[in-house]
Write a protein that holds these residues in place. Structure first.
Motif, mmCIF file in Angstrom:
data_model
loop_
_atom_site.group_PDB
_atom_site.id
_atom_site.type_symbol
_atom_site.label_atom_id
_atom_site.label_comp_id
_atom_site.label_asym_id
_atom_site.label_seq_id
_atom_site.Cartn_x
_atom_site.Cartn_y
_atom_site.Cartn_z
ATOM 1 N N PHE A 145 -3.262 -1.667 -8.166
ATOM 2 C CA PHE A 145 -3.924 -1.883 -6.866
ATOM 3 C C PHE A 145 -4.847 -3.103 -6.958
ATOM 4 C CE2 PHE A 145 -7.442 -1.411 -3.943
ATOM 5 C CZ PHE A 145 -6.840 -1.015 -2.762
ATOM 6 N N ALA A 146 -5.622 -3.165 -8.047
ATOM 7 C CA ALA A 146 -6.604 -4.258 -8.175
ATOM 8 C C ALA A 146 -5.914 -5.609 -8.370
ATOM 9 C CB ALA A 146 -7.548 -3.968 -9.339
ATOM 10 N N GLN A 147 -4.774 -5.621 -9.069
ATOM 11 C CA GLN A 147 -4.198 -6.914 -9.463
ATOM 12 C C GLN A 147 -2.965 -7.322 -8.666
ATOM 13 O OE1 GLN A 147 -3.566 -6.387 -13.654
ATOM 14 N NE2 GLN A 147 -5.750 -6.517 -14.116
ATOM 15 N N GLU A 148 -2.239 -6.346 -8.100
ATOM 16 C CA GLU A 148 -0.931 -6.711 -7.522
ATOM 17 C C GLU A 148 -0.707 -6.189 -6.110
ATOM 18 O OE1 GLU A 148 2.288 -5.695 -10.293
ATOM 19 O OE2 GLU A 148 0.687 -5.448 -11.749
ATOM 20 N N LEU A 149 -1.779 -5.917 -5.412
ATOM 21 C CA LEU A 149 -1.607 -5.397 -4.049
ATOM 22 C C LEU A 149 -1.239 -6.536 -3.090
ATOM 23 C CD1 LEU A 149 -1.966 -2.942 -2.090
ATOM 24 C CD2 LEU A 149 -4.259 -3.823 -1.664
ATOM 25 N N ARG A 150 -0.198 -6.298 -2.309
ATOM 26 C CA ARG A 150 0.187 -7.294 -1.287
ATOM 27 C C ARG A 150 -0.490 -6.924 0.028
ATOM 28 N NH1 ARG A 150 5.255 -6.818 -1.670
ATOM 29 N NH2 ARG A 150 5.709 -5.514 0.121
ATOM 30 N N CYS A 187 0.849 -1.213 0.000
ATOM 31 C CA CYS A 187 0.000 0.000 0.000
ATOM 32 C C CYS A 187 0.872 1.244 0.000
ATOM 33 C CB CYS A 187 -0.855 0.027 1.264
ATOM 34 S SG CYS A 187 -2.295 -0.958 1.138
ATOM 35 N N ASP A 188 1.920 1.226 0.826
ATOM 36 C CA ASP A 188 2.754 2.426 0.949
ATOM 37 C C ASP A 188 3.398 2.794 -0.373
ATOM 38 O OD1 ASP A 188 2.151 2.907 3.538
ATOM 39 O OD2 ASP A 188 3.883 1.857 4.374
ATOM 40 N N SER A 189 3.894 1.787 -1.100
ATOM 41 C CA SER A 189 4.590 2.128 -2.348
ATOM 42 C C SER A 189 3.589 2.683 -3.369
ATOM 43 C CB SER A 189 5.372 0.936 -2.901
ATOM 44 O OG SER A 189 4.494 -0.013 -3.436
ATOM 45 N N LEU A 190 2.397 2.089 -3.439
ATOM 46 C CA LEU A 190 1.403 2.618 -4.394
ATOM 47 C C LEU A 190 0.957 4.025 -3.984
ATOM 48 C CD1 LEU A 190 -0.811 -0.528 -5.090
ATOM 49 C CD2 LEU A 190 0.789 0.573 -6.651
ATOM 50 N N HIS A 191 0.805 4.219 -2.689
ATOM 51 C CA HIS A 191 0.361 5.536 -2.217
ATOM 52 C C HIS A 191 1.436 6.590 -2.525
ATOM 53 C CE1 HIS A 191 -2.017 7.768 1.168
ATOM 54 N NE2 HIS A 191 -1.907 8.473 0.079
ATOM 55 N N ARG A 192 2.690 6.187 -2.344
ATOM 56 C CA ARG A 192 3.782 7.134 -2.627
ATOM 57 C C ARG A 192 3.759 7.516 -4.116
ATOM 58 N NH1 ARG A 192 8.186 4.158 -0.833
ATOM 59 N NH2 ARG A 192 7.282 4.195 1.220
ATOM 60 N N GLN A 193 3.539 6.529 -4.972
ATOM 61 C CA GLN A 193 3.493 6.826 -6.416
ATOM 62 C C GLN A 193 2.313 7.742 -6.735
ATOM 63 O OE1 GLN A 193 4.021 3.381 -9.133
ATOM 64 N NE2 GLN A 193 4.654 2.257 -7.331
ATOM 65 N N LEU A 194 1.182 7.461 -6.090
ATOM 66 C CA LEU A 194 0.010 8.330 -6.311
ATOM 67 C C LEU A 194 0.339 9.765 -5.899
ATOM 68 C CD1 LEU A 194 -3.050 8.708 -6.941
ATOM 69 C CD2 LEU A 194 -3.489 8.200 -4.534
ATOM 70 N N GLY A 195 0.989 9.889 -4.751
ATOM 71 C CA GLY A 195 1.356 11.224 -4.258
ATOM 72 C C GLY A 195 2.263 11.944 -5.240
ATOM 73 N N ASP A 196 3.261 11.238 -5.759
ATOM 74 C CA ASP A 196 4.183 11.881 -6.714
ATOM 75 C C ASP A 196 3.428 12.369 -7.941
ATOM 76 O OD1 ASP A 196 6.252 11.368 -5.023
ATOM 77 O OD2 ASP A 196 7.007 9.607 -6.092
ATOM 78 N N ALA A 231 -5.258 -0.078 2.854
ATOM 79 C CA ALA A 231 -5.721 -0.449 1.512
ATOM 80 C C ALA A 231 -7.100 0.145 1.233
ATOM 81 C CB ALA A 231 -5.765 -1.974 1.386
ATOM 82 N N LEU A 232 -7.971 0.098 2.243
ATOM 83 C CA LEU A 232 -9.316 0.651 2.045
ATOM 84 C C LEU A 232 -9.240 2.155 1.761
ATOM 85 C CD1 LEU A 232 -10.975 -1.362 4.938
ATOM 86 C CD2 LEU A 232 -11.642 -1.517 2.528
ATOM 87 N N ARG A 233 -8.348 2.828 2.482
ATOM 88 C CA ARG A 233 -8.193 4.281 2.268
ATOM 89 C C ARG A 233 -7.587 4.573 0.910
ATOM 90 N NH1 ARG A 233 -6.267 4.565 8.203
ATOM 91 N NH2 ARG A 233 -8.344 4.498 9.059
ATOM 92 N N LEU A 234 -6.571 3.760 0.554
ATOM 93 C CA LEU A 234 -5.877 4.014 -0.708
ATOM 94 C C LEU A 234 -6.821 3.823 -1.898
ATOM 95 C CD1 LEU A 234 -3.329 4.639 -2.288
ATOM 96 C CD2 LEU A 234 -2.673 2.230 -2.111
ATOM 97 N N GLU A 235 -7.674 2.800 -1.827
ATOM 98 C CA GLU A 235 -8.623 2.581 -2.919
ATOM 99 C C GLU A 235 -9.494 3.833 -3.108
ATOM 100 O OE1 GLU A 235 -11.531 -0.548 -2.334
ATOM 101 O OE2 GLU A 235 -11.427 -1.038 -4.473
ATOM 102 N N ASP A 236 -9.909 4.420 -2.000
ATOM 103 C CA ASP A 236 -10.732 5.636 -2.092
ATOM 104 C C ASP A 236 -9.917 6.822 -2.615
ATOM 105 O OD1 ASP A 236 -12.823 4.170 -1.131
ATOM 106 O OD2 ASP A 236 -12.507 4.742 0.956
#
Ligand SMILES: Cc1cc2nc3c(=O)[nH]c(=O)nc-3n(C[C@H](O)[C@H](O)[C@H](O)COP(=O)(O)OP(=O)(O)OC[C@H]3O[C@@H](n4cnc5c(N)ncnc54)[C@H](O)[C@@H]3O)c2cc1C
Length: 637
Positions: free
Chosen positions: A536-541, A498-507, A556-561
């Motif tokens: 997120f849908a296919q490769e989230l750990r 989640c953290d890595s995807l969230h960081r990418q979203l932030g960038d 994960a719930l927050r990141l999806e939103d």
């Protein structure tokens, strides 16, 4: 979707009085028959829950913290505005009203701004009565200072801990009601969905964080006071857990989302020291009362600050904005700082900061004066950076801080879902395209202490439905939907945390939809966000088990939103073909680099309607009318 702002007819000066006259009342005996659900224990939620309970309603308050005192409001440092004119420097309700409308770059409703200015004085009285230790002058009157975008001193403060002290006041009032049995306080509850029955908001679904159990809570009215969504940028000044889930899920159930792209970047944050950092620290705007912002006049000058003589320094805000100087509003100061850094004048690692220098004031007034005003902020800066701001200038840089967008509400704070009220930073509020300093606390408390208690009561007067039981089909359906969502999230073998995807979203978001925006960048970011959604849908750990405490699942719930909301923010920014307050479209600027509004086509609130998974949302417009404040170019020079 019909957007009726429910504005009272007649002059705005009388609008709130008139509305209160019109609102039906409920007898004290009948109030006990109504149940109200409040989500969030920040200033807006705690004050609303306490006030409604004081009136006699049965209140349930849900918050994901272990104590209501931990709500993000506790972090607010600088102060809260009110038009009291104690200094006799010319302040008035009228002036605060006009500053708010102008500060918001003419993208907020006049009647709401006027009401806020009118109520501001009563907020201070109420907080003083609750024991909030505001700073005082020698003679005992309350002290105040100035904030960006204003030429008067109207900001009341408790050293650099104003939010904390205000929240303690509100929470004490709340706990008194808990003790009296009128408020049921449920902590560690993560609200994940809204329950509607026949189109009316009647409850929420939450996950008990300790056990993972899903609960349905029902009521006659639901109040969301769940704060702002700056954490869509991953690194912001907000509390790490601040999220968009409660309002986003309500949006998906039919509540319009207004002006999502209006987000504020604050100019005075401690620059990030580490790519893995998850939170940025604000240095209060009040510091700019005594600190001077500067950079080396020569690009690439790498000398330490004390080695740069006065003549070789560029006090760029004072130079560009002689009237407001260092107190130029946040969007203006942030843009100018970023611009100077991009031109090679920035200092610190990567040239990504500017100096905030107190040496002049220390020389003039002495260290003790600064210490008494900002001592805890200076100590905090030194603890974080290891540098002593009494001896050398602070280094600061802009960072995401506040969201002016949020769920659309009418004058009564009701969303497009009947019975769903939205308060504080969670609604789109009176700040227009830009929030002036110290006006968020004012708005949160105005909503919670004075507005919602009147308007929620007015709505309930006509709606004494039978109570919805927790096994009502609507509750069962919402719980099942949330459970299915949780079951469908990620796997233990996924490649992305989640953290890595969230960081990418932030960038992506800070690059394309931060201080500055451009159509090409916004379109590219939309594609990047779609890719992140796919990842997120296919490769989230996601670690098992899902039953008990699981912070990764909560993330994960927050990141999806956040991913879905990010798409809407980009669409909104793309559709708004103008520069306006904190929304700066590079295509729309004057020759001297100032924002160019387009009143002919965009003098409206943009409210988005959810149309279904994978569908384009629909943009609706609520036109804005200015009868008392004449739209003019915001000029702080
Ligand atoms: C560092 C900092 C300094 C600031 N300084 C100032 C200042 O000097 N002056 C000023 O006017 N403003 C300031 N602000 C802005 C101001 O603090 C906020 O806008 C304001 O406190 C928001 O209050 P709120 O009640 O709307 O929300 P919050 O205080 O954010 O409270 C939200 C509540 O909702 C709960 N919640 C959220 N989501 C869920 C969920 N899904 N389920 C259950 N509960 C949920 C949380 O637990 C929390 O209790 C500052 C902000 C920051 C970050």
């Amino acid at each position: 979707m019909k957007l009726d702002p429910q504005l009272p007819s007649g002059p705005i000066h009388d609008a709130w009085t008139q509305r209160r006259r019109e609102l039906p009342l409920i007898s004290p005996i009948n109030k006990r028959r109504f149940k109200v659900l409040v989500v969030g224990s920040g200033l807006a939620g705690a004050s609303a829950a306490a006030t409604l309970a004081e009136q006699g309603f049965r209140v349930t308050l849900l918050t994901y913290h272990d104590s209501p005192r931990r709500a993000h409001s506790v972090a607010a440092q600088g102060g809260i505005n009110a038009a009291r004119n104690y200094q006799n420097d010319g302040d008035s309700v009228e002036r605060l009203f006009l500053d708010t409308v102008k500060g918001g770059d003419f993208r907020a409703r006049e009647a709401g701004c006027h009401r806020l200015a009118e109520i501001s004085g009563a907020i201070i009285d109420q907080c003083v009565a609750q024991g909030v230790p505001f700073a005082r002058e020698y003679g005992g009157t309350l002290a105040n200072r100035s904030f960006g975008g204003a030429l008067v001193s109207r900001t009341f403060y408790a050293r650099g801990q104003t939010g904390q002290q205000l929240l303690y006041g509100a929470v004490q009032a709340l706990l008194r009601q808990v003790d009296a049995g009128r408020v049921e306080l449920l902590t560690q509850r993560d609200v994940l969905d809204l329950i509607t029955v026949e189109g009316v908001a009647r409850g929420v679904v939450c996950r008990v964080q300790a056990s993972g159990r899903l609960e349905a809570h029902t009521a006659h009215a639901v109040l969301l006071a769940s704060g702002g969504y700056s954490n869509v940028f991953h690194r912001s000044t907000n509390a790490v857990k601040s999220n968009a889930s409660a309002i986003w899920r309500a949006h998906r159930r039919g509540a319009a989302f207004a002006n999502p792209c209006f987000t504020q970047i604050h100019p005075t944050c401690i620059p990030s020291g580490d790519p893995g950092q998850s939170k940025l620290t604000l240095m209060s705007e009040s510091l700019r009362n005594d600190g001077r912002v500067w950079l080396p006049a020569q690009a690439g000058d790498a000398r330490p600050p004390h080695a740069i003589p006065e003549a070789e320094r560029d006090y760029f805000l004072e130079r560009q904005y002689p009237t407001y100087g260092n107190m130029a509003p946040r969007d203006v100061a942030s843009r100018r700082a970023r611009e100077r850094c991009l031109e090679g004048h920035g200092v610190g690692p990567g040239g990504r900061s500017v100096y905030l220098d107190f040496s002049d004031t220390i020389r003039r007034e002495g260290r003790a004066a600064i210490e008494s005003r900002y001592g805890n902020l200076f100590a905090m800066y030194e603890r974080i950076t290891g540098s002593d701001p009494y001896a050398e200038p602070m280094r600061i840089y802009p960072a995401p801080h506040y969201t002016m967008g949020g769920l659309w509400v009418d004058y009564n704070l009701m969303s497009t879902i009947p019975g769903l009220f939205v308060l504080g930073e969670a609604n789109f509020s009176e700040h227009g395209a830009n929030r002036l300093g110290a006006s968020a606390l004012m708005q949160g408390l105005a909503d919670g202490l004075f507005i919602a208690p009147a308007t929620v009561s007015g709505w309930l007067a006509g709606h004494l439905h039978t109570e919805v039981s927790a096994d009502h089909p609507a509750c069962r359906d919402s719980i099942a939907a949330v459970q299915a969502r949780i079951d469908g999230l990620g796997s233990t073998s996924g490649g992305h945390s989640c953290d890595s995807l969230h960081r990418q979203l932030g960038d992506t978001m800070i690059g394309a939809c931060g201080i500055s925006r451009h159509a090409d960048g916004l379109r590219a970011a939309m594609a990047e966000v779609r890719e992140l959604e796919l990842a997120f849908a296919q490769e989230l750990r996601l670690p098992e088990p899902r039953a008990g405490r699981n912070p990764e699942l909560e993330k994960a719930l927050r990141l999806e939103d956040f991913l879905q909301l990010a798409g809407l923010m980009l669409r909104d920014a793309l559709a708004r073909e103008e520069s306006c307050g904190a929304h700066f479209r590079e295509e729309h600027q004057s020759a001297d680099g100032e924002a160019l509004r387009n009143d002919d086509n965009f003098c409206h609130i943009a409210a988005w309607q959810w149309t279904g998974e994978g569908q384009e949302p629909t943009r609706h417009c609520e036109p804005l009318h200015y009868r008392h404040a004449t739209p003019s170019r915001r000029n702080y020079r």
